[in-house]
Design an enzyme around this catalytic site. Sequence first.
Site, short mmCIF file in Angstrom:
data_model
loop_
_atom_site.label_atom_id
_atom_site.label_comp_id
_atom_site.label_asym_id
_atom_site.label_seq_id
_atom_site.Cartn_x
_atom_site.Cartn_y
_atom_site.Cartn_z
N GLU A 240 120.98 40.95 118.92
CA GLU A 240 121.43 40.24 119.98
C GLU A 240 122.41 39.30 120.06
OE1 GLU A 240 119.70 40.64 123.22
OE2 GLU A 240 118.38 42.06 122.42
N SER A 518 62.55 39.70 146.95
CA SER A 518 61.15 39.63 146.05
C SER A 518 61.26 39.02 144.85
CB SER A 518 60.27 40.77 145.93
OG SER A 518 59.97 41.53 147.18
#
Length: 818
Positions: A240, A518
């Site tokens: 780079e 329930s």
Amino acid sequence: MAASSGLWILRTRHVLFLPAFFAFTALVCRFPPRIARFAHGEALAKAKPKAKAKRAPRKTTAPKPRWRWLKRLLWLLFIVGLILAVLFAGYMWYLDRTITKVFDGRRWSVPARVYAAPLELYGGSSLKQKAFVAELERVGYVRSVSAAASGTYRVEGDRVRVHLRPFQFADRAREAEVIDVRFRTQGITDIARPNDFPVPLIRLDPPVIGSFFPQHGEDRLVLTPDQVPQLLTEGLKSVEDRVFDQHVGFSVRGIARAMWVNLTAGELKQGGSTLTQQLVKSYFLDNRRTLERKVKELAMAVILDARYTKEDLLNAYVNEIFLGQNGTRAIHGFGLGAQFYFNKPLEELTADEIATLIAIIRGPSYYNPFRHPERALARRNLVLDIMRGDGLLTDAEAQTAKDRPLAVVKGERKGGSYYPAFMDLVRQSLAAQYSRADLGSQGLAIFTTLVPRLQDATQSAVTETLTRLEKQRGKSDLEAAAVVADGQTGEVLALVGGRRAGYDGFNRAMHAKRPIGSLMKPVVVLTALQQNRELVELVADTPIEIAQQGSEPWAPKNFDGQSHGDVPVVRALGDSLNLATVRLAEQVGFDAIRATYQRLTGQAASNRFPSFVLGAEPMSPLQVTELYATFASGGFRTPSKAVVAVLQEDGQALHQYPFDLEPVIPGDQAERLTYALEAAMRHGTGKGSRHAGAGVAGKTGTSNDNRDSWFAAYDGRTVSAVWVGRDDNTPMGLTGGSGALAVWDPIMSAVGVEAITHIEAEDLHDIEFDTGMLAHPGCAETAPLRVKDSYALRPKPGCGIKQRDWRSRLKDWFNIED
């Protein structure tokens, strides 16, 4: 660190044009000297007041017209240059202040890391060798021939040698060490160090399951320079920015070279931006391609290079650079990049893996190794060639690296895997002590209760079962949520908020509050037990109508539309008979049941009508888990716990989260209810489960019109709740037994059921489930239930039951011997 002088402007190589400009202006202004003298004399003459002169004035020669215009031009240039220089210096000062403030502050902003529960290893554990190897690979351990380096393991027959990494746990730090784990068919037999010194218990370093990154979405693992491999830093320079150590923030030569290479190659092989310019783009600028932005980029690069050392800039680059996207989470820095792509620390990466990360920099989307592996592989090999050409790798090392495939990991082995639903619970648990800013910047280590293999099994059960149900029953748009927790401590082991794994959206486990049906019936039965009622008592399962203030009378019905006459309480619970439950509730009192509910949950019921007793009360799966955890723990209310401890960045403990247990019902009553819920699994609505007879207590639940399917259960170790339904609340045609129970079964198959253990009790009897009569298991369908000796049990005819008369029971009661 900043430059030692603290005065970046004195580093003349960065601002050489400034003194050059002033020197040029001064030289021009001094030529010819006569002009300067004339201008000086003229200014003095204008400044002095007129006075009487006795002698004749001195004759001077007026400047030639051409020098008068040159003088004015030079003064104009000087003034304009001075103004521009001041403006430029002011702008550079502004940029310097802005850069320093942002750079010094932001680069040390470290998101909190969230860890799962560490896997505990000990002799006698049921963990199998294959599962253990899978857990090693989950946290990034690599199989090797020798296991000589930390983060590696070796399999030798029934023994696995592991070179453990150093790790800072919530309670202590562990150095790197080598252990041998031996297995047999049943699991781990023993653990020892290479010198055969036995190890009774040791923990595997836990995986990272999330982080609290700031609102801008950036996530990173900050590394110090000594944690960064030299191959990475030198490789970055080679690929780079070849003149990184020499340039002043930007490189004209580098830009020209990149243009030439790209033109001759016919493709983009090199970029002209230096590492410093890339750092500026990441920190301060947007992605607009304008001349103004480019000039600003160059100026900022010069300032950064002047104020900070090269080592500092390179380390900032390593921690800042963007390497990919994971949903809303931006992967920044090589520390997190190594975990995300390779599931291991940066220092453990091989040459080909380091080259892959460097390759991704050029275009994280274009070179995404998951979506475009061919591009990423070609770019990686180019990076390896550059590294070989610069002497960073030998020919053999470079060729070996190029021969390897892309080693990025996917699926459950992918580094930094997130569990968004559980992270919601962690965030909620931390909200009282830590702000979002603290969590996003202080580098905290958060240790949680999540068990990843159990989480994965729960998620798989949800996703696969819903898909199967939709296919078999012609359904669509089904959703689900599930919670698994420790039955004694409330520690949440798994939490699934929907059928899509990793979906960071609506968390149904915590926020979807639906009528529980329930699942409320055990609260009714518990209230009856508190009033000295017995599970074998008969209650009428016949039609009933309840008057309601300000509303029409309420006339509930059974699910099958039938009534069943007199039934024992245990059957009313197990078969989920609505009529018998409402009659029992009427006898014990609706207000008493609401009071019991409030003690169990710590919150008042929202439904003031009698329908509350049949579960017309909205709750989330997490709240249901807490409710049933009270039964599982023997009567202690145990709020859900997700966080164990929080450590600051240096490993010092900031906060410990102890267990929160509050006794709310007597243990004897919880024990009796557990027997009844075990009977519901063996003989009632839970009998279709493959684990029905394995010592599990559970209850199904269904809301009106089959809109919600529920199941809640606990065994000797865990408590869990599952909900299945639709987000739009439309009927789906599934009951608790056909929907939620079908999801729960494979969860527990993966976890492994541990039968509930009961204390020995003399009042334990075999009771026929249908009638509540005393019976032998060989002659009736019985369930063990605790019934007080003072209650006169009815023996089942024909079963040969010889019940003691009242005189014998009275003698036993008062301890009277014959």
